[in-house]
Design a protein around this motif. Structure first.
Motif, PDB file in Angstrom:
ATOM      1  N   MET A  93       0.875  -1.171   0.000  1.00  0.00           N
ATOM      2  CA  MET A  93       0.000   0.000   0.000  1.00  0.00           C
ATOM      3  C   MET A  93       0.910   1.218   0.000  1.00  0.00           C
ATOM      4  SD  MET A  93      -3.215   0.898   0.056  1.00  0.00           S
ATOM      5  CE  MET A  93      -4.235  -0.298   0.928  1.00  0.00           C
ATOM      6  N   TYR A  94       0.668   2.126  -0.930  1.00  0.00           N
ATOM      7  CA  TYR A  94       1.496   3.315  -1.056  1.00  0.00           C
ATOM      8  C   TYR A  94       0.741   4.521  -0.511  1.00  0.00           C
ATOM      9  CZ  TYR A  94       5.067   0.924  -3.745  1.00  0.00           C
ATOM     10  OH  TYR A  94       6.088   0.084  -4.124  1.00  0.00           O
ATOM     11  N   TYR A  95       1.444   5.291   0.310  1.00  0.00           N
ATOM     12  CA  TYR A  95       0.857   6.447   0.963  1.00  0.00           C
ATOM     13  C   TYR A  95       1.601   7.719   0.581  1.00  0.00           C
ATOM     14  CZ  TYR A  95      -1.325   3.019   4.063  1.00  0.00           C
ATOM     15  OH  TYR A  95      -2.045   1.964   4.565  1.00  0.00           O
ATOM     16  N   CYS A  96       0.841   8.763   0.351  1.00  0.00           N
ATOM     17  CA  CYS A  96       1.392  10.089   0.154  1.00  0.00           C
ATOM     18  C   CYS A  96       1.394  10.805   1.503  1.00  0.00           C
ATOM     19  CB  CYS A  96       0.522  10.837  -0.854  1.00  0.00           C
ATOM     20  SG  CYS A  96       0.940  12.554  -1.100  1.00  0.00           S
ATOM     21  N   ALA A  97       2.409  11.637   1.725  1.00  0.00           N
ATOM     22  CA  ALA A  97       2.495  12.351   2.988  1.00  0.00           C
ATOM     23  C   ALA A  97       3.006  13.764   2.759  1.00  0.00           C
ATOM     24  CB  ALA A  97       3.421  11.616   3.955  1.00  0.00           C
ATOM     25  N   ALA A  98       2.468  14.691   3.556  1.00  0.00           N
ATOM     26  CA  ALA A  98       2.919  16.081   3.518  1.00  0.00           C
ATOM     27  C   ALA A  98       3.827  16.335   4.708  1.00  0.00           C
ATOM     28  CB  ALA A  98       1.723  17.027   3.545  1.00  0.00           C
ATOM     29  N   GLY A  99       4.984  16.890   4.417  1.00  0.00           N
ATOM     30  CA  GLY A  99       5.968  17.127   5.457  1.00  0.00           C
ATOM     31  C   GLY A  99       5.698  18.390   6.256  1.00  0.00           C
ATOM     32  N   PRO A 100       6.610  18.723   7.171  1.00  0.00           N
ATOM     33  CA  PRO A 100       6.410  19.863   8.073  1.00  0.00           C
ATOM     34  C   PRO A 100       6.610  21.189   7.358  1.00  0.00           C
ATOM     35  CG  PRO A 100       8.570  18.934   8.391  1.00  0.00           C
ATOM     36  CD  PRO A 100       7.872  18.023   7.419  1.00  0.00           C
ATOM     37  N   PRO A 101       6.151  22.284   7.941  1.00  0.00           N
ATOM     38  CA  PRO A 101       6.444  23.598   7.372  1.00  0.00           C
ATOM     39  C   PRO A 101       7.934  23.902   7.487  1.00  0.00           C
ATOM     40  CG  PRO A 101       5.359  23.818   9.491  1.00  0.00           C
ATOM     41  CD  PRO A 101       5.301  22.384   9.142  1.00  0.00           C
ATOM     42  N   ARG A 102       8.384  24.837   6.681  1.00  0.00           N
ATOM     43  CA  ARG A 102       9.829  25.110   6.597  1.00  0.00           C
ATOM     44  C   ARG A 102      10.399  25.625   7.917  1.00  0.00           C
ATOM     45  NH1 ARG A 102       7.909  27.115   1.417  1.00  0.00           N
ATOM     46  NH2 ARG A 102       8.403  25.538  -0.149  1.00  0.00           N
ATOM     47  N   THR A 103       9.550  26.179   8.777  1.00  0.00           N
ATOM     48  CA  THR A 103      10.032  26.721  10.055  1.00  0.00           C
ATOM     49  C   THR A 103      10.487  25.628  11.012  1.00  0.00           C
ATOM     50  OG1 THR A 103       7.722  26.781  10.758  1.00  0.00           O
ATOM     51  CG2 THR A 103       8.678  28.828   9.918  1.00  0.00           C
ATOM     52  N   ARG A 104      10.005  24.437  10.847  1.00  0.00           N
ATOM     53  CA  ARG A 104      10.425  23.329  11.718  1.00  0.00           C
ATOM     54  C   ARG A 104      11.633  22.643  11.083  1.00  0.00           C
ATOM     55  NH1 ARG A 104       4.818  20.427  12.145  1.00  0.00           N
ATOM     56  NH2 ARG A 104       6.185  18.616  12.318  1.00  0.00           N
ATOM     57  N   ILE A 105      12.766  23.281  11.256  1.00  0.00           N
ATOM     58  CA  ILE A 105      13.964  22.898  10.498  1.00  0.00           C
ATOM     59  C   ILE A 105      14.384  21.462  10.781  1.00  0.00           C
ATOM     60  CG2 ILE A 105      16.388  23.430  10.096  1.00  0.00           C
ATOM     61  CD1 ILE A 105      15.695  26.364  10.708  1.00  0.00           C
ATOM     62  N   LEU A 106      14.394  21.087  12.053  1.00  0.00           N
ATOM     63  CA  LEU A 106      14.841  19.732  12.390  1.00  0.00           C
ATOM     64  C   LEU A 106      13.909  18.687  11.786  1.00  0.00           C
ATOM     65  CD1 LEU A 106      16.031  20.129  16.092  1.00  0.00           C
ATOM     66  CD2 LEU A 106      17.400  20.110  13.996  1.00  0.00           C
ATOM     67  N   ASP A 107      12.603  18.976  11.819  1.00  0.00           N
ATOM     68  CA  ASP A 107      11.664  18.033  11.215  1.00  0.00           C
ATOM     69  C   ASP A 107      11.838  17.978   9.704  1.00  0.00           C
ATOM     70  OD1 ASP A 107       8.892  18.664  13.510  1.00  0.00           O
ATOM     71  OD2 ASP A 107      10.525  17.195  13.566  1.00  0.00           O
ATOM     72  N   VAL A 108      12.145  19.109   9.120  1.00  0.00           N
ATOM     73  CA  VAL A 108      12.373  19.130   7.673  1.00  0.00           C
ATOM     74  C   VAL A 108      13.537  18.214   7.314  1.00  0.00           C
ATOM     75  CG1 VAL A 108      13.101  20.541   5.722  1.00  0.00           C
ATOM     76  CG2 VAL A 108      11.378  21.418   7.313  1.00  0.00           C
ATOM     77  N   ILE A 109      14.615  18.322   8.088  1.00  0.00           N
ATOM     78  CA  ILE A 109      15.788  17.466   7.831  1.00  0.00           C
ATOM     79  C   ILE A 109      15.394  15.997   7.937  1.00  0.00           C
ATOM     80  CG2 ILE A 109      18.046  16.796   8.727  1.00  0.00           C
ATOM     81  CD1 ILE A 109      18.420  19.740   9.555  1.00  0.00           C
ATOM     82  N   GLN A 110      14.633  15.661   8.970  1.00  0.00           N
ATOM     83  CA  GLN A 110      14.218  14.270   9.147  1.00  0.00           C
ATOM     84  C   GLN A 110      13.303  13.811   8.015  1.00  0.00           C
ATOM     85  OE1 GLN A 110      15.420  12.048  11.462  1.00  0.00           O
ATOM     86  NE2 GLN A 110      16.844  13.734  11.749  1.00  0.00           N
ATOM     87  N   SER A 111      12.467  14.715   7.550  1.00  0.00           N
ATOM     88  CA  SER A 111      11.566  14.327   6.456  1.00  0.00           C
ATOM     89  C   SER A 111      12.358  14.009   5.191  1.00  0.00           C
ATOM     90  CB  SER A 111      10.543  15.434   6.186  1.00  0.00           C
ATOM     91  OG  SER A 111      11.129  16.553   5.536  1.00  0.00           O
ATOM     92  N   LEU A 112      13.441  14.742   4.964  1.00  0.00           N
ATOM     93  CA  LEU A 112      14.268  14.478   3.781  1.00  0.00           C
ATOM     94  C   LEU A 112      15.068  13.186   3.928  1.00  0.00           C
ATOM     95  CD1 LEU A 112      15.501  18.089   2.936  1.00  0.00           C
ATOM     96  CD2 LEU A 112      13.553  16.849   2.010  1.00  0.00           C
ATOM     97  N   ARG A 113      15.125  12.681   5.140  1.00  0.00           N
ATOM     98  CA  ARG A 113      15.726  11.370   5.396  1.00  0.00           C
ATOM     99  C   ARG A 113      14.667  10.269   5.423  1.00  0.00           C
ATOM    100  NH1 ARG A 113      19.772  13.359  10.288  1.00  0.00           N
ATOM    101  NH2 ARG A 113      21.245  14.494   8.959  1.00  0.00           N
TER     102      ARG A 113
END
Length: 132
Positions: A93-113
């Motif tokens: 099953m394939y899921y689409c997901a929306a990542g965090p806003p750009r202000t949450r820098i640490l979460d952004v880094i994790q999302s790119l991982r």
């Protein structure tokens, strides 16, 4: 209300191709990233590909590099996953997901991982079945 609606799943023979689409709506703060994940029963959700929405840089799981391509159409608020040379092990099953806003820098880094916990919103999923 945030909505992510996937489409394009189906059944295909090994070696074939499918293109998944994810239409996003209902949020005003742009996500820094959009991703595709997949899951089979009894296993953890696995990151497949992610795209940084600002510059369209992309990141892939090793298992799909060279076969899958993630892209975005900002005018349509849609993210795509082109899947070529499909294998039986791509069945999930394939899921689409929306990542965090750009202000949450640490979460952004994790999302790119491709860390699932960094993503804020999820679609309902679309089934991909590859027969050998």
């Amino acid at each position: 209300q945030v909505q992510l609606v996937e489409s394009g799943g189906g059944s295909v023979q090994a070696g074939g191709s499918l293109r998944l689409s994810c239409a996003a709506s209902g949020y005003s703060d742009s996500s820094a990233s959009m991703g595709w994940f997949r899951q089979v029963p009894g296993k953890e959700r696995e990151g497949v590909a992610v795209i940084a929405t600002r510059d369209s840089s992309t990141y892939y799981a090793d298992s799909v590099k060279g076969r899958f391509t993630i892209s975005q159409d900002n005018a349509k608020n849609t993210v795509y996953l082109q899947m070529n040379s499909l294998k039986s092990e791509d069945t999930a099953m394939y899921y689409c997901a929306a990542g965090p806003p750009r202000t949450r820098i640490l979460d952004v880094i994790q999302s790119l991982r491709l860390r699932a916990s960094a993503f804020d919103y999820w679609g309902q999923g679309t089934q991909v079945t590859v027969s050998s």
